[in-house]
Write an enzyme that holds these catalytic residues in place. Structure first.
Site, PDB file in Angstrom:
ATOM      1  CG  HIS A 105      -7.612  46.325 -25.744  1.00 34.21           C
ATOM      2  ND1 HIS A 105      -7.025  47.539 -26.061  1.00 34.21           N
ATOM      3  CD2 HIS A 105      -8.609  46.153 -26.654  1.00 34.21           C
ATOM      4  CE1 HIS A 105      -7.648  48.081 -27.092  1.00 34.21           C
ATOM      5  NE2 HIS A 105      -8.603  47.254 -27.478  1.00 34.21           N
ATOM      6  CG  HIS A 107     -11.322  42.714 -28.320  1.00 31.21           C
ATOM      7  ND1 HIS A 107     -12.369  43.536 -27.989  1.00 31.21           N
ATOM      8  CD2 HIS A 107     -10.373  43.522 -28.863  1.00 31.21           C
ATOM      9  CE1 HIS A 107     -12.076  44.790 -28.316  1.00 31.21           C
ATOM     10  NE2 HIS A 107     -10.869  44.809 -28.847  1.00 31.21           N
TER      11      HIS A 107
END
Ligand code: 5GP
Ligand code: ZN
Length: 169
Positions: A105, A107
């Site tokens: 992921h 951010h």
């Protein structure tokens, strides 16, 4: 590729599958983006590939590129809209790097005045050119890259690892 059992336990796969709730801001065939449940700043987003990949090493280049493209677009559009004044992008790859959720992921952290967000790190002095070159030599060696061609230029333009062509193995 993770096993089906590992994917079942992955909180982000659960979000992608719609079995856990999330507040989405963007979806496409490869990537989704939603609000972080414990935001570092207001609007803190996570951009993830739909396909499970625990680390950068197992992430296919196509979805990987799309993760960055979407994060870039979100950052630009948030700033242009006045939602924030700037953005930090951050990706933790591996436990030592602070990764807590093992589904890649990126951010997207919107920044505003006095938002309380900051990175704490200590710079390692300012190494001289010989030291920097020695580190570059070591990295090229680890990457299996040949030394630069001194005929071209004493300081050839920086290339990404792999020299922009097919990655060497
Ligand atoms: P990491 O430290 O792995 O880079 O960051 C993991 C992030 O995922 C953290 O910022 C954490 O707040 C967020 N997170 C963990 N579980 C959930 C969840 O169930 N939903 C959402 N939206 N974010 C989560
Ligand atoms: Zn997953």
């Amino acid at each position: 590729m993770a096993t089906a059992a590992a994917q079942e336990r992955c909180v982000f796969c659960e979000i992608v599958a719609g079995r856990l709730p999330a507040s989405f801001v963007y979806t496409d065939d490869d990537v989704v983006a939603f609000l972080d449940i414990r935001p570092l700043t207001s609007g803190h987003l996570l951009v993830i590939p739909r396909q499970h990949a625990d680390r950068l090493e197992t992430l296919d280049p196509g979805p990987g590129a799309q993760v960055f493209t979407v994060a870039q677009q979100l950052a630009v559009r948030l700033r242009r809209s006045g939602f924030c004044a700037g953005t930090n992008l951050f990706l933790a790859d591996g436990v030592l790097a602070g990764q807590e959720v093992f589904h890649v992921h990126l951010h997207v952290i919107p920044r505003t005045q006095r938002d309380g967000f900051g990175l704490r790190a200590r710079r390692r002095g300012q190494p001289d050119r010989a030291k920097l070159d020695a580190t570059a030599d070591l990295i090229r060696e680890r990457l299996g890259r040949p030394p630069p061609d001194d005929q071209l230029s004493p300081h050839p333009p920086a290339e990404p690892p792999g020299g922009g062509g097919a990655p060497s193995r």
